[in-house]
Scaffold this motif. Structure first.
Motif, PDB file in Angstrom:
ATOM      1  N   THR A 100      -3.025  77.281 -69.822  1.00 42.60           N
ATOM      2  CA  THR A 100      -2.598  77.482 -68.434  1.00 42.60           C
ATOM      3  C   THR A 100      -1.296  76.720 -68.177  1.00 42.60           C
ATOM      4  OG1 THR A 100      -4.936  77.620 -67.850  1.00 42.60           O
ATOM      5  CG2 THR A 100      -3.409  77.311 -66.044  1.00 42.60           C
ATOM      6  N   LEU A 101      -1.236  75.502 -68.700  1.00 42.24           N
ATOM      7  CA  LEU A 101      -0.027  74.684 -68.538  1.00 42.24           C
ATOM      8  C   LEU A 101       1.173  75.377 -69.196  1.00 42.24           C
ATOM      9  CD1 LEU A 101       1.094  71.922 -67.591  1.00 42.24           C
ATOM     10  CD2 LEU A 101       0.561  71.031 -69.847  1.00 42.24           C
ATOM     11  N   LEU A 102       0.916  75.933 -70.379  1.00 41.15           N
ATOM     12  CA  LEU A 102       1.979  76.634 -71.109  1.00 41.15           C
ATOM     13  C   LEU A 102       2.513  77.815 -70.289  1.00 41.15           C
ATOM     14  CD1 LEU A 102       3.006  76.106 -74.068  1.00 41.15           C
ATOM     15  CD2 LEU A 102       1.672  78.082 -74.742  1.00 41.15           C
ATOM     16  N   MET A 103       1.567  78.532 -69.661  1.00 43.07           N
ATOM     17  CA  MET A 103       1.974  79.719 -68.892  1.00 43.07           C
ATOM     18  C   MET A 103       2.716  79.347 -67.607  1.00 43.07           C
ATOM     19  SD  MET A 103      -0.731  82.768 -69.519  1.00 43.07           S
ATOM     20  CE  MET A 103      -2.256  82.040 -68.995  1.00 43.07           C
ATOM     21  N   CYS A 104       2.541  78.097 -67.157  1.00 47.00           N
ATOM     22  CA  CYS A 104       3.313  77.643 -65.983  1.00 47.00           C
ATOM     23  C   CYS A 104       4.767  77.397 -66.376  1.00 47.00           C
ATOM     24  CB  CYS A 104       2.737  76.336 -65.430  1.00 47.00           C
ATOM     25  SG  CYS A 104       1.148  76.538 -64.649  1.00 47.00           S
ATOM     26  N   MET A 105       4.992  77.144 -67.682  1.00 51.66           N
ATOM     27  CA  MET A 105       6.326  76.718 -68.097  1.00 51.66           C
ATOM     28  C   MET A 105       7.353  77.846 -68.134  1.00 51.66           C
ATOM     29  SD  MET A 105       5.473  73.978 -71.055  1.00 51.66           S
ATOM     30  CE  MET A 105       4.442  72.543 -70.736  1.00 51.66           C
ATOM     31  N   ASN A 106       6.895  79.115 -68.250  1.00 49.32           N
ATOM     32  CA  ASN A 106       7.880  80.221 -68.231  1.00 49.32           C
ATOM     33  C   ASN A 106       7.675  81.119 -67.018  1.00 49.32           C
ATOM     34  OD1 ASN A 106       5.625  81.749 -68.977  1.00 49.32           O
ATOM     35  ND2 ASN A 106       6.825  83.082 -70.311  1.00 49.32           N
ATOM     36  N   GLY A 107       6.865  80.668 -66.080  1.00 49.67           N
ATOM     37  CA  GLY A 107       6.703  81.420 -64.835  1.00 49.67           C
ATOM     38  C   GLY A 107       5.643  82.505 -64.890  1.00 49.67           C
ATOM     39  N   THR A 108       4.931  82.618 -66.034  1.00 46.78           N
ATOM     40  CA  THR A 108       3.847  83.613 -66.088  1.00 46.78           C
ATOM     41  C   THR A 108       2.858  83.291 -64.966  1.00 46.78           C
ATOM     42  OG1 THR A 108       4.123  83.864 -68.454  1.00 46.78           O
ATOM     43  CG2 THR A 108       2.021  84.564 -67.560  1.00 46.78           C
ATOM     44  N   ILE A 109       2.599  81.976 -64.804  1.00 44.38           N
ATOM     45  CA  ILE A 109       1.853  81.492 -63.637  1.00 44.38           C
ATOM     46  C   ILE A 109       2.900  80.866 -62.713  1.00 44.38           C
ATOM     47  CG2 ILE A 109       0.224  79.725 -62.833  1.00 44.38           C
ATOM     48  CD1 ILE A 109      -1.374  80.149 -65.371  1.00 44.38           C
ATOM     49  N   PRO A 110       3.016  81.219 -61.505  1.00 46.92           N
ATOM     50  CA  PRO A 110       2.141  82.085 -60.700  1.00 46.92           C
ATOM     51  C   PRO A 110       2.661  83.525 -60.536  1.00 46.92           C
ATOM     52  CG  PRO A 110       3.611  80.913 -59.261  1.00 46.92           C
ATOM     53  CD  PRO A 110       4.032  80.573 -60.668  1.00 46.92           C
ATOM     54  N   ASN A 111       3.757  83.884 -61.254  1.00 47.93           N
ATOM     55  CA  ASN A 111       4.383  85.171 -60.955  1.00 47.93           C
ATOM     56  C   ASN A 111       3.638  86.387 -61.506  1.00 47.93           C
ATOM     57  OD1 ASN A 111       6.636  83.983 -59.605  1.00 47.93           O
ATOM     58  ND2 ASN A 111       7.378  83.326 -61.589  1.00 47.93           N
ATOM     59  N   VAL A 112       2.935  86.219 -62.641  1.00 50.11           N
ATOM     60  CA  VAL A 112       2.203  87.352 -63.225  1.00 50.11           C
ATOM     61  C   VAL A 112       0.698  87.127 -63.106  1.00 50.11           C
ATOM     62  CG1 VAL A 112       1.806  88.692 -65.325  1.00 50.11           C
ATOM     63  CG2 VAL A 112       4.082  87.796 -64.845  1.00 50.11           C
ATOM     64  N   VAL A 113       0.245  85.972 -63.595  1.00 56.67           N
ATOM     65  CA  VAL A 113      -1.186  85.642 -63.499  1.00 56.67           C
ATOM     66  C   VAL A 113      -1.396  84.975 -62.142  1.00 56.67           C
ATOM     67  CG1 VAL A 113      -3.058  84.279 -64.499  1.00 56.67           C
ATOM     68  CG2 VAL A 113      -1.397  85.396 -65.994  1.00 56.67           C
ATOM     69  N   LYS A 114      -2.169  85.619 -61.313  1.00 62.09           N
ATOM     70  CA  LYS A 114      -2.324  85.121 -59.944  1.00 62.09           C
ATOM     71  C   LYS A 114      -3.479  84.126 -59.843  1.00 62.09           C
ATOM     72  CE  LYS A 114       0.995  87.719 -58.418  1.00 62.09           C
ATOM     73  NZ  LYS A 114       2.289  87.135 -58.140  1.00 62.09           N
ATOM     74  N   GLY A 115      -3.414  83.297 -58.848  1.00 63.59           N
ATOM     75  CA  GLY A 115      -4.442  82.296 -58.589  1.00 63.59           C
ATOM     76  C   GLY A 115      -3.927  81.356 -57.520  1.00 63.59           C
ATOM     77  N   GLU A 116      -4.644  80.267 -57.315  1.00 62.41           N
ATOM     78  CA  GLU A 116      -4.204  79.296 -56.309  1.00 62.41           C
ATOM     79  C   GLU A 116      -3.248  78.320 -56.975  1.00 62.41           C
ATOM     80  OE1 GLU A 116      -6.836  76.835 -53.580  1.00 62.41           O
ATOM     81  OE2 GLU A 116      -7.843  78.789 -53.679  1.00 62.41           O
ATOM     82  N   PHE A 117      -1.974  78.409 -56.612  1.00 66.02           N
ATOM     83  CA  PHE A 117      -0.947  77.613 -57.276  1.00 66.02           C
ATOM     84  C   PHE A 117      -0.246  76.724 -56.260  1.00 66.02           C
ATOM     85  CE2 PHE A 117       3.501  77.067 -58.557  1.00 66.02           C
ATOM     86  CZ  PHE A 117       3.382  76.631 -59.862  1.00 66.02           C
ATOM     87  N   SER A 118      -0.023  75.482 -56.642  1.00 69.33           N
ATOM     88  CA  SER A 118       0.825  74.634 -55.806  1.00 69.33           C
ATOM     89  C   SER A 118       1.693  73.777 -56.703  1.00 69.33           C
ATOM     90  CB  SER A 118      -0.029  73.771 -54.874  1.00 69.33           C
ATOM     91  OG  SER A 118      -0.787  72.859 -55.627  1.00 69.33           O
ATOM     92  N   GLY A 119       2.793  73.318 -56.189  1.00 70.07           N
ATOM     93  CA  GLY A 119       3.725  72.519 -56.987  1.00 70.07           C
ATOM     94  C   GLY A 119       4.993  73.292 -57.256  1.00 70.07           C
ATOM     95  N   GLU A 120       5.819  72.740 -58.139  1.00 67.84           N
ATOM     96  CA  GLU A 120       7.097  73.397 -58.420  1.00 67.84           C
ATOM     97  C   GLU A 120       7.378  73.380 -59.920  1.00 67.84           C
ATOM     98  OE1 GLU A 120      10.938  72.771 -55.958  1.00 67.84           O
ATOM     99  OE2 GLU A 120      11.259  71.717 -57.857  1.00 67.84           O
ATOM    100  N   SER A 121       7.737  74.526 -60.459  1.00 68.02           N
ATOM    101  CA  SER A 121       8.087  74.564 -61.883  1.00 68.02           C
ATOM    102  C   SER A 121       9.545  74.997 -62.027  1.00 68.02           C
ATOM    103  CB  SER A 121       7.155  75.510 -62.638  1.00 68.02           C
ATOM    104  OG  SER A 121       6.988  76.704 -61.934  1.00 68.02           O
ATOM    105  N   ARG A 122      10.239  74.315 -62.933  1.00 65.76           N
ATOM    106  CA  ARG A 122      11.646  74.622 -63.177  1.00 65.76           C
ATOM    107  C   ARG A 122      11.879  74.844 -64.664  1.00 65.76           C
ATOM    108  NH1 ARG A 122      15.657  73.309 -59.320  1.00 65.76           N
ATOM    109  NH2 ARG A 122      14.751  72.623 -57.375  1.00 65.76           N
TER     110      ARG A 122
END
Lengths: 267, 193
Positions: A45-67
């Motif tokens: 899940t952490l890995l998928m946050c790193m390229n924007g798959t989460i939250p842009n493709v895999v939906k769920g409750e997301f908070s915070g900021e990824s760059r």
């Protein structure tokens, strides 16, 4: 420069418990980082946050900021950031879909609307890099698991990303194939590509990764150099301590993180 | 297997548009004149020649797609019992020609070329891509069914096909989900098609 910047990321899949809790992480450009942790702790899940798959493709409750390389990922799906980050999943069989190796590698390049001559050059170069040139017209179904994993890496490498994210690339490979895959990653890293690997194989990480991040219950438990692998917490969490670390301890020697450092093979 | 099979042959090298037009014209002729024995057997002979030029074994193609050809038994028996042996044989030759020519097209045309060929005939890109992707999935389904069947038989499972459905569909959905993320991370955007 920062390749990945995660600030206070929390995420839960729909109808599920919270997977990531307030994770903040900075990974510099050119790093080779390994992420370890027990099954279900949130590594993928952490890995998928790193390229924007989460939250842009895999939906769920997301908070915070990824760059990614300083740019915000929110609202930018992976299709928009392909030049910056490539993602390789755990099971190559789930990703490969083209009837031949060259078609598989060419897929992303054609999406990028490159000219056919440029596609051909890049496909040939990526397949050569992965040692699969002689199989360009072969059916990927007939490849070994190691070759399939190399093909997945080649199809990402062809896109020329500055960051490659890999989810357990050696999980279904024998020792020789895993070593070959990591040698490819190492050569990419030496050319400047940032590599982030989620992995169970601490032996391999001890040899190649220069930063180890340990995830526990959706948060970062340990973060540092390879010395993290010698931490007592690793054993407490039930994770595997590299053999060379164990032997070094037993023999009262300076901690070695790989068989080579331990002196195996030296006369 | 219903999937592209790479060979160095003249048929593989043909433009996909030409192959697609030939397939559509051949099937149309067979549909309209297939009851004539000369037409049915003529096309059957032609398809065998084309297989030889494409360096693909028709026997192996029939063997690996035996489930499709087994279905031909139904119209064959119906024609045999309701009409005459000649009509049953002619009908079988007509249907076999349609299947063999369609399989030959799939086995000699890369899915991306197929999608481009459809698009060049003004089929919307989205539909063309969906078609070619569906072709890729047929091979995956075949392999998945075979592996699941063998796995169930090795654990004393029955030959009943129903218990195959849930695991095969589950695997297919998982693959589709991972594949879509993987494709997006390689720059695929359906809205740009």
């Amino acid at each position: 420069m920062e390749a990945v910047g995660l600030s206070k990321i929390s995420f839960s899949y729909p109808g599920s418990r919270q997977i990531l809790r307030d994770v903040s992480l900075r990974i510099k450009k050119g790093e080779f980082a390994g992420i370890i942790g027990n099954v279900g702790c949130g590594k993928t899940t952490l890995l998928m946050c790193m390229n924007g798959t989460i939250p842009n493709v895999v939906k769920g409750e997301f908070s915070g900021e990824s760059r990614l390389f300083g740019e915000k990922l929110e609202g930018r799906p992976p299709a928009e950031v392909w030049g910056s980050a490539g993602l390789v999943f755990q099971n190559p069989d789930d990703q490969i879909f083209a009837p031949t190796l060259d078609e598989e590698v060419a897929f992303g390049l054609r999406n990028a609307k490159l000219s056919e001559s440029e596609v051909k050059i890049r496909v040939a170069s990526a397949l050569e890099f992965a040692g699969l040139s002689n199989l360009a017209s072969a059916d990927p179904c007939n490849l070994s698991q190691g070759q399939k994993q190399k093909l997945c890496i080649a199809s990402v490498v062809a896109m020329g990303p500055k960051l490659i994210l890999l989810d357990e690339p050696s999980s279904s490979l024998d020792n020789k194939s895993a070593e070959e895959v990591y040698a490819l990653l190492d050569s990419l890293n030496k050319k400047g590509t940032t590599i982030i690997v989620v992995e169970h194989d601490t032996e391999r990480l001890a040899k190649y990764a220069r930063r180890i991040i340990v995830i526990e219950n959706g948060g970062i438990a340990l973060d540092g150099g390879r010395e993290v692998l010698a931490s007592p917490k690793i054993e407490k969490m039930g994770l595997k301590v590299p053999c060379s670390v164990k032997f070094s301890r037993k023999l009262g020697r300076k901690i070695a993180y790989s068989p080579e450092e331990f002196g195996v093979g030296k006369k | 297997m219903i999937k592209y099979a790479h060979r160095e042959s003249a048929i593989h090298a043909l433009r996909p548009q030409a192959k697609l037009v030939f397939l559509v014209v051949s099937i149309s002729l067979l549909v309209f004149f297939g009851r004539e024995a000369a037409v049915s057997f003529g096309f059957l002979a032609l398809s065998l020649v084309l297989y030889s030029v494409a360096r693909i074994s028709p026997a192996r193609t029939i063997s690996s797609n035996r489930a499709i050809f087994a279905v031909l038994l139904i119209p064959f028996l119906f024609n045999l019992l309701a009409f005459s042996p000649e009509r049953a044989i002619t009908n079988a030759a007509y249907l076999s020609s349609v299947i063999l020519l369609s399989l030959l097209f799939v086995m000699t045309t890369k899915p991306s070329d197929f999608a481009n060929a459809l698009a060049s005939f003004l089929v919307p890109r989205r539909i063309a891509f969906a078609f070619s992707s569906a072709l890729n999935f047929i091979g995956y389904f075949e392999r998945s069914i075979e592996r699941t069947r063998v796995s169930q038989l090795s654990r004393a499972g029955s030959r009943n096909p129903l218990p195959l459905i849930v695991p095969v569909l589950h695997k297919a959905f998982r693959k589709a989900k991972t594949l879509s993320i993987s494709m997006e991370s390689r720059g695929f955007d359906p809205d740009r098609l």
